[in-house]
Design a protein around this motif. Structure first.
Motif, PDB file in Angstrom:
ATOM      1  N   GLU A 403       0.847  -1.189   0.000  1.00 50.57           N
ATOM      2  CA  GLU A 403       0.000   0.000   0.000  1.00 50.57           C
ATOM      3  C   GLU A 403       0.879   1.234   0.000  1.00 50.57           C
ATOM      4  O   GLU A 403       1.997   1.218   0.523  1.00 50.57           O
ATOM      5  N   GLU A 404       0.372   2.303  -0.587  1.00 50.61           N
ATOM      6  CA  GLU A 404       1.097   3.564  -0.610  1.00 50.61           C
ATOM      7  C   GLU A 404       0.225   4.663  -0.006  1.00 50.61           C
ATOM      8  O   GLU A 404      -0.949   4.811  -0.359  1.00 50.61           O
ATOM      9  N   LEU A 405       0.796   5.413   0.928  1.00 52.11           N
ATOM     10  CA  LEU A 405       0.137   6.574   1.520  1.00 52.11           C
ATOM     11  C   LEU A 405       1.051   7.769   1.301  1.00 52.11           C
ATOM     12  O   LEU A 405       2.256   7.689   1.551  1.00 52.11           O
ATOM     13  N   THR A 406       0.498   8.877   0.844  1.00 54.27           N
ATOM     14  CA  THR A 406       1.335  10.035   0.527  1.00 54.27           C
ATOM     15  C   THR A 406       1.003  11.224   1.419  1.00 54.27           C
ATOM     16  O   THR A 406      -0.070  11.298   2.026  1.00 54.27           O
ATOM     17  N   TYR A 407       1.952  12.160   1.470  1.00 53.35           N
ATOM     18  CA  TYR A 407       1.786  13.396   2.230  1.00 53.35           C
ATOM     19  C   TYR A 407       2.561  14.498   1.510  1.00 53.35           C
ATOM     20  O   TYR A 407       3.525  14.222   0.778  1.00 53.35           O
ATOM     21  N   CYS A 426      -2.358  -2.062   9.317  1.00 49.93           N
ATOM     22  CA  CYS A 426      -1.701  -3.340   9.628  1.00 49.93           C
ATOM     23  C   CYS A 426      -2.425  -4.080  10.746  1.00 49.93           C
ATOM     24  O   CYS A 426      -2.604  -5.301  10.681  1.00 49.93           O
ATOM     25  N   LEU A 427      -2.847  -3.351  11.763  1.00 55.14           N
ATOM     26  CA  LEU A 427      -3.585  -3.981  12.852  1.00 55.14           C
ATOM     27  C   LEU A 427      -4.915  -4.533  12.358  1.00 55.14           C
ATOM     28  O   LEU A 427      -5.330  -5.631  12.736  1.00 55.14           O
ATOM     29  N   ALA A 428      -5.586  -3.763  11.484  1.00 58.01           N
ATOM     30  CA  ALA A 428      -6.875  -4.212  10.944  1.00 58.01           C
ATOM     31  C   ALA A 428      -6.710  -5.451  10.071  1.00 58.01           C
ATOM     32  O   ALA A 428      -7.630  -6.270   9.949  1.00 58.01           O
ATOM     33  N   ALA A 429      -5.521  -5.611   9.474  1.00 60.76           N
ATOM     34  CA  ALA A 429      -5.251  -6.788   8.642  1.00 60.76           C
ATOM     35  C   ALA A 429      -4.958  -8.022   9.479  1.00 60.76           C
ATOM     36  O   ALA A 429      -4.801  -9.121   8.936  1.00 60.76           O
ATOM     37  N   VAL A 529       4.986   5.031   3.132  1.00 57.81           N
ATOM     38  CA  VAL A 529       4.496   6.364   3.474  1.00 57.81           C
ATOM     39  C   VAL A 529       5.495   7.342   2.879  1.00 57.81           C
ATOM     40  O   VAL A 529       6.602   7.509   3.394  1.00 57.81           O
ATOM     41  N   MET A 530       5.134   7.980   1.783  1.00 52.25           N
ATOM     42  CA  MET A 530       6.095   8.775   1.037  1.00 52.25           C
ATOM     43  C   MET A 530       5.524  10.134   0.644  1.00 52.25           C
ATOM     44  O   MET A 530       4.304  10.310   0.552  1.00 52.25           O
ATOM     45  N   SER A 531       6.427  11.083   0.426  1.00 55.20           N
ATOM     46  CA  SER A 531       5.998  12.413   0.009  1.00 55.20           C
ATOM     47  C   SER A 531       5.426  12.334  -1.405  1.00 55.20           C
ATOM     48  O   SER A 531       5.724  11.406  -2.171  1.00 55.20           O
ATOM     49  N   GLU A 532       4.637  13.343  -1.750  1.00 59.67           N
ATOM     50  CA  GLU A 532       4.006  13.342  -3.070  1.00 59.67           C
ATOM     51  C   GLU A 532       5.047  13.416  -4.176  1.00 59.67           C
ATOM     52  O   GLU A 532       4.916  12.746  -5.212  1.00 59.67           O
TER      53      GLU A 532
END
Length: 550
Positions: A403-407, A426-429, A529-532
């Protein structure tokens, strides 16, 4: 096309478990590929200890578009034909097949709130039923060894294709609630560890069978190729032979990790621990406030006459790509005449930009198969050009649940919020806190997250404070989630990895190496978790090098 639930059954083949069930699933996938059936099975990690039936004694459940169910019981091996019909011995006790099937159908019908249309099929691929009329089951619903080639055709006859109805949705919801369709990550983790250890253990087996003198072996192995197993095997074998082994690496966390795995005896240390121990053995206390402390210790070790207690029969160097020529000379001085030496390294994990240490006359062994990282991660790293040599994906796991989450770059609060979201994901998985590691793309001094005691009230962090106690041991914050920099976490791994604070202006060589190290720490799940701006470059490189998409 037919959909098989849950996924992951192909990977189970490497365990040797559920071989016959997997064989049937492969057949069903091939013969029913053009149908809209939903196929349910029990071949997944949660059931490793409990057999592989989907429900009761039923191995497969197939749902037609009109909601009609077909229950398939597969029985491998021999059957007995009696006056009471077909009988199978389970743990020495005879069980009538007809009774089992009727009992399961009755159980399904009672649990379903409504009228359920159910049919059944007995599949015995190893046995030919001699008298179908006395089997106690409709002969048209028996597929034995003589007719197993008609399994797909028989299913189509029992479940004719019709337009999809509302009953189909109700039945599939019912099955989703009734069956254990979501594998338990805790079960999966244990199996994954055993499988990867077994697969990557090949390096430890054949590397130690090589014979040459003096024994000087340089192993250039990619991440997950089995270098740790080789180190453990060599270390343990030395102790078993009454010899003294020395394992030395660059990273303190890796040394601590290896120290917990090996039997007592010998010495396990990172290079700086070794230096500290040497100085203290001379009755001196290192002045770590001095910027020249390490140079002074190295100089002392390089020229000192080493006593017998500082000489070893077996030398194992790990993370050799981070060693200097001076360090090489120091550790080789600790090897006894005629001793064995193994030098292990991975150029793609060279985070400090050091030149590769020359080892003239050493036998070189290349190991370019990554057994630990899911194949999708290996392919992704290849697509962005993060490997200097082609790496073969040898993991039994295809997908990594990436998964990728950006900021926005520079927005620390947004980064922390996305990291918290990654933990929740991750906990929900189904992963426990002990299965999750947070790895920062930045070093400890420049990281925002590694300076925190907690991400939130619910997510406290266990991270290195930068301080050491009086005995030279690192001091950690007492939290529930492990948080490390990509530099310190090198050499270790976690079932679920959150690789955060990923930000860069351009994807240069160091950036690629850090991405390689960080991403290959994940064994099952990876959250980036990466920058845009980093995400744009990452995806651009992927689209240029392959068709993988996040």
């Amino acid at each position: 096309m037919a959909h098989i639930h849950p996924a992951g059954w192909r990977e189970m083949s490497v365990t040797g478990s559920a071989a016959r069930e997997i064989e049937t699933l492969t057949l069903l996938e091939k013969r029913l590929s053009d149908t809209p059936y939903e196929i349910y099975h029990g071949v997944h990690w949660t059931n490793v200890e409990h057999g592989f039936s989907a429900y009761g004694d039923i191995d497969f459940i197939i749902v037609a578009p009109n909601g009609r169910l077909l229950l398939i019981e597969q029985i491998a091996g021999f059957l007995n034909e009696s006056t009471d019909g077909l009988v199978k011995n389970y743990q020495g006790k005879p069980r009538r097949i007809r009774h089992q099937i009727l009992h399961t159908i009755e159980g399904f019908a009672k649990r379903y709130q409504g009228e359920l249309s159910i049919d059944y099929l007995l599949y015995c691929p190893d046995y030919i039923v001699k008298d179908p009329q006395q089997a106690g089951i409709d002969p048209s619903h028996i597929i034995d060894a003589s007719t197993k080639g008609r399994l797909g055709a028989t299913i189509r006859e029992i479940l004719p294709l019709t337009p999809r109805t509302e009953e189909f949705d109700r039945v599939t919801r019912f099955l989703g609630d009734t069956l254990s369709l979501r594998p338990d990550p805790s079960s999966m983790i244990g199996c994954a560890t055993q499988m990867v250890t077994r697969l990557s253990g090949g390096l430890a087996t054949w590397a130690r069978r090589l014979e040459f003198s003096p024994y000087r072996l340089r192993v250039m192995g990619t991440a997950g190729s089995g270098k740790t197993q080789l180190a453990l095997a060599e270390y343990t074998a030395a102790l078993d032979a009454g010899l003294r082994p020395l394992y030395v690496c660059f990273n303190r966390p890796l040394a601590d990790h290896i120290g917990r795995l090996v039997p007592a005896g010998g010495r396990v240390a990172n290079f700086h621990e070794l230096c500290d121990a040497w100085l203290r053995a001379q009755g001196k206390t290192p002045d770590y406030a001095s910027p020249a402390v390490w140079a002074e210790i190295e100089s002392s070790l390089a020229s000192a006459d080493l006593p017998e207690t500082w000489q070893y029969d077996v030398l194992i160097v790990d993370e050799g790509q981070d060693f200097s020529v001076t360090w090489r000379d120091i550790v080789l001085r600790m090897l006894k005449q005629g001793g064995r030496a193994i030098w292990m390294e991975d150029p793609d994990q060279n985070l400090y930009g050091k030149d590769m240490v020359p080892l003239p006359g050493w036998v070189v062994l290349h190991s370019n198969t990554n057994y630990r990282s899911p194949r999708e991660v290996v392919q992704m790293l290849g697509s962005i050009g993060a490997v200097s040599q082609p790496v073969e994906a040898g993991s039994p796991f295809k997908g990594a649940d990436i998964e990728e989450l950006t900021y926005p770059e520079g927005d620390v609060e947004a980064m922390l919020a996305q990291t918290r979201r990654a933990v929740t994901t991750c906990l929900a998985a189904g992963f426990g806190r002990q299965d999750i590691a947070i790895c920062s793309f930045r070093g400890r001094e420049k990281s925002a997250i590694l300076k925190l005691d907690k991400l939130s009230d619910a997510h406290t962090l266990r991270s290195f404070t930068g301080a050491y106690d009086l005995f030279g041991n690192p001091v950690f914050r007492e939290g529930g989630l492990l948080a490390e920099s990509v530099y310190r976490f090198k050499g270790q791994s976690a079932p679920a990895l959150i690789f955060t604070e990923i930000d860069f202006e351009e994807m240069d060589e160091l950036t690629l190496r850090k991405l390689f190290v960080g991403m290959t720490r994940a064994r099952l799940k990876l959250v980036l978790v990466m920058s845009e701006r980093a995400s744009v470059q990452f995806l651009d490189r992927m689209s240029g090098g392959g068709e993988l998409k996040l």
